[in-house]
Design an enzyme around this catalytic site. Structure first.
Site, PDB file in Angstrom:
ATOM      1  N   TYR A 140      19.482   4.131 -35.068  1.00  0.00           N
ATOM      2  CA  TYR A 140      19.788   4.003 -33.637  1.00  0.00           C
ATOM      3  C   TYR A 140      19.928   2.542 -33.221  1.00  0.00           C
ATOM      4  CZ  TYR A 140      19.219   8.874 -32.236  1.00  0.00           C
ATOM      5  OH  TYR A 140      19.396  10.225 -32.059  1.00  0.00           O
ATOM      6  N   LYS A 191      14.448  10.690 -46.769  1.00  0.00           N
ATOM      7  CA  LYS A 191      15.364  11.002 -47.873  1.00  0.00           C
ATOM      8  C   LYS A 191      15.183   9.917 -48.933  1.00  0.00           C
ATOM      9  CE  LYS A 191      18.777  13.402 -48.271  1.00  0.00           C
ATOM     10  NZ  LYS A 191      18.991  14.542 -49.211  1.00  0.00           N
ATOM     11  N   ASP A 224      16.223  17.278 -45.740  1.00  0.00           N
ATOM     12  CA  ASP A 224      17.033  18.497 -45.806  1.00  0.00           C
ATOM     13  C   ASP A 224      16.157  19.708 -46.091  1.00  0.00           C
ATOM     14  OD1 ASP A 224      16.570  17.392 -48.322  1.00  0.00           O
ATOM     15  OD2 ASP A 224      18.525  17.929 -49.147  1.00  0.00           O
ATOM     16  N   ASP A 248      15.330  13.272 -34.433  1.00  0.00           N
ATOM     17  CA  ASP A 248      16.243  13.811 -33.421  1.00  0.00           C
ATOM     18  C   ASP A 248      16.707  15.207 -33.831  1.00  0.00           C
ATOM     19  OD1 ASP A 248      17.964  13.734 -31.134  1.00  0.00           O
ATOM     20  OD2 ASP A 248      19.635  13.301 -32.476  1.00  0.00           O
ATOM     21  N   ASP A 252      15.275  19.313 -32.519  1.00  0.00           N
ATOM     22  CA  ASP A 252      16.125  20.374 -31.939  1.00  0.00           C
ATOM     23  C   ASP A 252      15.932  21.690 -32.697  1.00  0.00           C
ATOM     24  OD1 ASP A 252      17.180  18.545 -30.121  1.00  0.00           O
ATOM     25  OD2 ASP A 252      19.240  19.251 -30.394  1.00  0.00           O
TER      26      ASP A 252
END
Ligand code: IPM
Ligand code: MG
Length: 367
Positions: A140, A191, A224, A248, A252
Site C-alpha cells: 500500500y 507468502k 493462499d 485486506d 473480506d
C-alpha cells in the site's frame, strides 16, 4: 472533555455513521462520558466541497481527537480523479499520518445470523476470529510505484512491497498481546515461498515469539492456504496476523463467514506515546456501497460495533462495550435484519430502524 471526530465520508458511510452517532450520543448523555462529537467531510465528499479528499484542518482535528469514527470513502464518480485526490487517498493518509499500524478486524458469528452465511451452519457456528492486519506498510505504501512508458511506447507498472524488521516486529507483539487475552493461538500468514517480505515476516515473527511469547502457540501459514482454510475449517483460527494486502483480502473472506460484510467492525490503533496517548480510528470494514447509498437500506451494525470497539480500546469502558455488543445480539435475536442478512422469511428493516432498535434495546436492558 475528549473529542470524537466523526468522518462519515461517502455513500452509505453517511447513513451508517448517523445511526452510530445517535448511539454514541445516547451513551454520552446517559453515562456522562464527557465527549464532544465533531464531524467533518472526508473522501469524495471533501473533494466535491474543497477539491481535496482530506483538508489539513481535518488532519489536525484527527491528531487532536481522542478517537475517530469513519464511515466509508469512495465512489465510481471518482474513478478518473488523479490518485492523490481520490477518496481512498484520504483514508491511507489518515492511517499513515496517525501511524495506525495495528488494524483489528474481528469476525464473529452471532448465533441468530448463522443462517445468513452462505456457509453451512456447522462450519461457522460460534466462530470468533480476530484478523490483525498491518496497516501502514507493505504494498500500500512501498516505493517505487507508478506507471511509466518504455522506449517502445508500451507501458509498465510497478508496486513495491516493503517491510522493515521494526514494522513486522511491532505488529507481531500486538498479535501476541491480543492472543494472550483469547485462545493463545496465532497464525502468521505470508507468502514466504515466493516473497522476500514473506521470508523476513516469518523470521521476525518467530524471533519475537521466542523472545516474548513462548506461551503463545504460533503457526505459520501461506496466504493462499489461509484463504482456503478460512472457508474449510475456520474454527482452527484464533488470531490471524498478516500484512496489509493479505489482511485486506482475508478480512473480506472472513466477513462473509459472519453472514455479511455489513457486520464487520474494525479498530486501527497506533502505539502508545510517552504519555500513554494512542491514536485510534474505528470504521466498518465494508465500503461506501454506492449502489444502495441514500436508500436507508444499509446495515449500520458494523459501524455500531466499531463504536463498541472504541469504548473498549479508546474510552476504557469495557462495561459499555459489553452492553452494546449485547444489545446488538439481542436485536438480532428479536429477528431484526437489514436486507443483507435477511433470509426469505424476514422482512428487512431500514438502516434507521435498526439504529433506533439498538438504542431502545440499550435503554431496556439498562432498566
Ligand atoms: C479496507 C478497504 C480499503 C483498503 C480501501 C477503501 C482503500 O478495502 O479498509 O479494507 O484497501 O484498505
Ligand atoms: Mg478491504
Amino acid at each position: 472533555m475528549s473529542t470524537i471526530l466523526v468522518l462519515p465520508g461517502d455513500g452509505i458511510g453517511k447513513e451508517v455513521c448517523e445511526q452510530a452517532v445517535n448511539v454514541l450520543a445516547w451513551f454520552n448523555d446517559t453515562y456522562q462520558l464527557n465527549l464532544k462529537i465533531e464531524s467533518d467531510l472526508v473522501g469524495g465528499a471533501a473533494f466535491d466541497a474543497y477539491g481535496v479528499p482530506l483538508r489539513d484542518e481535518t488532519m489536525q482535528a484527527a491528531h487532536n481527537a481522542k478517537a475517530i469514527l469513519l464511515g466509508a470513502v469512495g465512489g465510481p464518480q471518482y474513478d478518473n480523479v488523479e490518485r492523490d485526490k481520490r477518496p481512498e487517498a484520504a483514508l491511507l493518509a489518515l492511517r499513515k499520518e496517525l501511524d495506525l499500524f495495528a488494524n483489528l478486524r474481528p469476525a464473529i458469528v452471532f448465533d441468530p445470523l448463522v443462517d445468513a452465511s452462505s456457509l453451512k451452519p456447522e462450519i461457522i457456528k460460534g466462530l470468533d476470529i480476530l484478523i490483525l492486519r498491518e496497516l501502514t506498510a507493505g504494498v500500500y505504501f512501498g516505493l517505487p510505484r507508478g506507471i511509466s512508458t518504455l522506449d517502445d511506447g508500451s507501458r509498465t507498472a510497478v508496486d513495491s512491497c516493503t517491510y522493515s524488521e521494526f514494522e513486522i516486529s511491532r505488529i507481531a507483539d500486538v498479535a501476541f498481546d491480543l492472543a494472550r487475552k483469547r485462545q493463545k493461538r496465532v497464525h502468521s500468514v505470508e507468502k514466504a515461498n515466493v516473497m522476500e517480505t514473506g521470508v523476513l515476516w516469518r523470521d521476525v515473527v518467530s524471533e519475537r515469539q521466542q523472545k516474548i511469547a513462548t506461551d503463545i502457540d504460533l503457526q505459520h501459514m501461506l496466504a493462499d492456504n489461509c484463504s482456503m482454510q478460512l472457508l474449510k475449517h475456520p474454527h482452527q483460527f484464533d488470531v490471524i496476523l498478516t500484512d496489509n494486502l493479505f489482511g485486506d483480502m482475508l478480512s473480506d473472506t472472513a466477513a462473509m463467514l459472519t453472514g455479511s460484510l455489513g457486520m464487520l467492525p474494525s479498530a486501527s490503533l497506533s502505539g502508545k506515546n510517552a504519555e500513554g496517548k494512542q491514536a485510534a480510528m474505528y470504521e466498518p470494514v465494508h465500503g461506501s456501497a454506492p449502489d444502495i447509498a441514500g436508500q436507508n437500506k444499509a446495515n449500520p451494525l458494523a459501524t455500531i460495533l466499531s463504536l463498541s470497539m472504541m469504548m473498549r480500546y479508546s474510552l476504557d469502558r469495557i462495561d459499555l462495550a459489553d452492553n452494546l455488543d449485547k444489545a446488538v445480539n439481542d436485536i438480532l435475536n428479536d429477528g431484526l435484519r437489514t436486507f443483507d442478512t435477511a433470509t426469505e422469511k424476514d422482512s428487512p428493516s431500514s438502516c434507521s430502524e435498526v439504529g433506533q432498535a439498538v438504542i431502545d434495546k440499550l435503554k431496556n436492558n439498562k432498566e
